[in-house]
Design an enzyme around this catalytic site. Structure first.
Site, PDB file in Angstrom:
ATOM      1  CD  GLU A   1      80.569 -14.139 -23.405  1.00 15.62           C
ATOM      2  OE1 GLU A   1      81.110 -13.170 -23.859  1.00 15.62           O
ATOM      3  OE2 GLU A   1      81.193 -15.203 -23.408  1.00 15.62           O
TER       4      GLU A   1
ATOM      5  CD  GLU B   1      85.712 -15.027 -25.547  1.00 16.08           C
ATOM      6  OE1 GLU B   1      85.756 -13.863 -25.695  1.00 16.08           O
ATOM      7  OE2 GLU B   1      84.791 -15.753 -25.022  1.00 16.08           O
TER       8      GLU B   1
HETATM    9 MN    MN Z   1      83.021 -15.419 -24.215  1.00 14.70          MN
END
Ligand code: MN
Length: 288
Positions: A243, A149
């Site tokens: 998220e 990520e």
């Molecule tokens: Mn994230």
């Protein structure tokens, strides 16, 4: 494409993974219409495997695991003992992923999820490449895809863009390694949403949907029609996880490092149902 598994990060519900929180998070995730929960695995050995498996099964959920290393376990470092500790944490996380039957393991696993005081160095980067190569290989044997990520400059000095992440994956040379793209970070570092997603193509393996201020989707400045449009353009069918963070749910390990100081929402269920509907509409290409 409506084929993606839609998930939600556990921190939308709870700040820890004790028995009570676990049950609340899994039940609420299923009740909000999600098929996947993303569990933070910063301390993989502390997670109760049997209890988690039981709660996931009872709620009918798949799980993914995410974590970020810290400056004491940083594999993007010249300090070999630090790199060794990071390697151990990642291999522990992989074992946990296997034990839980997780569909994915990723996050800021290539270095510390924290602010750095200086740019990375060739030696630090090489250490990270080498540990990630070992992790990706082990994970391939276990059938678990690994994702990197890329995050904004205040949370990593190594991978801030999709391009950097693709180059890193090329250097690692593993087929089991994917780009994990997060709209919140792309908003800070990329020129737009479409170009990097198209560049990733089949190397895109996991997606985080987060608003520019990490609150309600559609209430910030992110161009979601462009973001979802790009995912549809590459026929993305991998997991998509919502998220969002608010000071109303706090995990000191994570929310402090992500600088979550403000209360952007307080009703987790309303937020989560809204987000799932928003993502489904986005991936279906319908306007909101
Ligand atoms: Mn994230």
């Amino acid at each position: 494409m409506a084929d993606s598994l839609i998930g939600v990060h556990a921190l939308v519900w709870v700040g820890d993974w004790g028995a009570e929180s676990r049950r609340l998070a899994t039940e609420s995730t299923a009740a909000a219409g999600y098929g996947l929960i993303e569990i933070p695995a910063f301390a993989p050995k502390e997670i109760d495997v049997e209890g988690t498996r039981r709660d996931l099964a009872a709620a009918g959920l798949a799980c993914s695991l995410s974590l970020g290393l810290d400056h004491g376990t940083d594999i993007n470092s010249e300090d070999v003992s630090c790199v060794e500790r990071g390697r151990d944490t990642l291999l522990d996380a992989l074992r946990l992923a296997q034990d839980l039957g997780a569909i994915y393991l990723g996050g800021v696993i290539f270095g510390a999820l924290d602010r750095y005081a200086a740019p990375t160095t060739p030696r630090a980067r090489a250490n990270s490449v080498s540990v990630i190569r070992e992790l990706a290989q082990e994970a391939a044997n276990a059938g678990i895809p690994i994702g990197l990520e890329f995050v904004n400059r205040y949370e990593s000095n190594l991978l801030n863009t999709a391009r950097q992440t693709l180059d890193f994956i090329e250097d690692v040379g593993s087929e089991n390694l994917y780009v994990h793209a997060d709209a919140y970070h792309m908003n800070i570092e990329e020129t737009d949403y479409r170009t990097p997603i198209l560049e990733c193509g089949e190397r895109l393996g996991y997606v985080h949907v987060g608003e520019s201020h990490r609150g309600y989707l559609g209430s910030g400045t992110i161009d979601f029609p462009e973001f979802f449009g790009a995912l549809r353009e590459i026929n993305y069918v991998g997991p998509i996880t919502f998220e969002s963070f608010s000071s109303s749910v706090v995990d000191e390990n994570l929310s402090n490092r992500l600088a979550i100081w403000r209360n952007l929402w307080s009703d987790s269920s309303d937020l989560a149902i809204h987000a799932r509907t928003f993502i489904e509409a986005g991936m279906a290409g319908s306007s909101r």
